[in-house]
Enzyme design. Structure first.
Site, PDB file in Angstrom:
ATOM      1  CG  HIS A  64    -122.942  50.175  -3.397  1.00 48.55           C
ATOM      2  ND1 HIS A  64    -123.325  49.504  -3.831  1.00 48.55           N
ATOM      3  CD2 HIS A  64    -123.032  51.037  -4.770  1.00 48.55           C
ATOM      4  CE1 HIS A  64    -122.931  49.560  -5.493  1.00 48.55           C
ATOM      5  NE2 HIS A  64    -122.791  50.286  -5.822  1.00 48.55           N
ATOM      6  CB  VAL A 207    -114.760  46.737  -0.577  1.00 50.78           C
ATOM      7  CG1 VAL A 207    -115.225  45.821   0.491  1.00 50.78           C
ATOM      8  CG2 VAL A 207    -115.222  48.566  -0.141  1.00 50.78           C
TER       9      VAL A 207
END
Ligand code: PAF
EC number: 6.3.2.1
Length: 312
Positions: A64, A207
């Site tokens: 995030h 990620v």
């Protein structure tokens, strides 16, 4: 913007005067905060301050933060929404089990240079859905019933309703999503195009942990053995990528063999889709494709994907 890391990359202790995210819990409040942030930005010299929205369901992690950081690069004002949207959970999914800890999320944002300056919109369900489920639906069409939509009936329709509401509330110039949820990116981008919503969709790369596992709020449910077993998802995708020159059959064979033999992992689907239609590629297809995988690792359902170039 002031850095939150020291010269050797260590976290810099917070000191008085460090920015913290601004919290808004009502629609009126978030709109007022955005208006105030735009006036401030004008005073600082931005003629037409821009806004970027990062929609989240909280349980914030580095994935995030990568979205928030990109948001701060593309726009003057960053809004992070934190809302666990009941409409996108099917009856068999445990809405109550979804992790919720707003204080921890605010702390995560405060520890990040881009996040610390963000406006956080964290409404209660009654603020977003005062009449319960909305009468008006936004449907995701055929693609919404495939893959994730097949195992999670109504999921993408629920996502599209909440994303349209957030876009109407925040009226951002940019909205950011992670490539990990490739099908979500596809249905949201189609909605934006189909309904002429004036926003640019920015997609940020997945990620990963050092061993390849894609970051996800659900990873916290994995115990030690499951966490190790979960590496099989990214290994499957790596195998698919290495076999891509040989075409679709080689990709499927390589991915299946890499995905087998892990007793804690139950593979739910492995699919190769055309990024422009999100439909499975035909035999003999050449070019860019997305390989998608979903698996249950113990009781936790994980997804991942990788873009490959099919030759052969
Ligand atoms: O990706 C998510 O976390 C959710 O689907 C989203 C986009 C915040 C909508 O609830």
């Amino acid at each position: 913007m002031r850095s939150t890391v020291g010269p050797r990359g260590e976290p810099r202790p917070r000191s008085k005067g460090d920015p913290v995210p601004t919290l808004a819990v009502t629609i009126a409040e978030v709109r007022a905060r955005i208006a105030a942030a735009k006036s401030d930005a004008r005073v600082r010299g931005a003629a037409e301050p821009t806004v970027a929205l990062v929609p989240t369901m909280g349980a914030l992690h580095k994935g995030h933060l990568a979205l928030v950081q990109r948001a701060a690069e593309v726009a003057d004002i960053v809004v992070v929404s934190v809302f666990v949207n009941p409409l996108q959970f099917s009856e068999s999914e445990d809405l109550d089990r979804y992790p919720r800890d707003l204080d921890a999320d605010l702390g995560t944002l405060a520890g990040d240079a881009a996040g610390a300056g963000a406006i956080v919109f964290a409404p209660a369900a009654g603020e977003m859905y005062p009449d319960g489920k909305t009468q008006t639906k936004v449907t995701s069409g055929n693609v919404g019933n495939l893959l994730e939509g097949r195992s999670r009936a109504g999921h993408f329709d629920g996502v599209l309703v909440v994303v349209s509401k957030l876009l109407n509330i925040v009226q951002p110039d940019f909205v950011l999503f992670g490539q990990k949820d490739a099908q979500q990116v596809f249905v949201v981008s189609r909605m934006v195009r189909d309904l002429n919503i004036p926003v640019t969709v920015e997609v940020v790369e997945t990620v990963r942990e050092d061993d390849g596992l894609a970051l996800s709020s659900r990873n916290r449910f994995l115990d030690e053995r499951e966490r190790l077993a979960a590496r099989v998802l990214s290994r499957t995708l790596e195998a698919a990528d290495s076999a891509a020159d040989g075409g679709i059959d080689s990709v499927i064979a390589a991915a299946q063999s890499a995905g087998m033999g892990e007793p804690l992992v139950d593979l739910e689907y492995l699919s190769v889709v055309n990024p422009t239609t999100f439909l499975p590629v035909d035999d003999g297809y050449h070019g860019k494709a997305i390989v998608l995988v979903a698996a249950r690792v113990g009781a936790t359902r994980l997804i991942d994907n990788e873009t490959v170039y099919l030759g052969g």
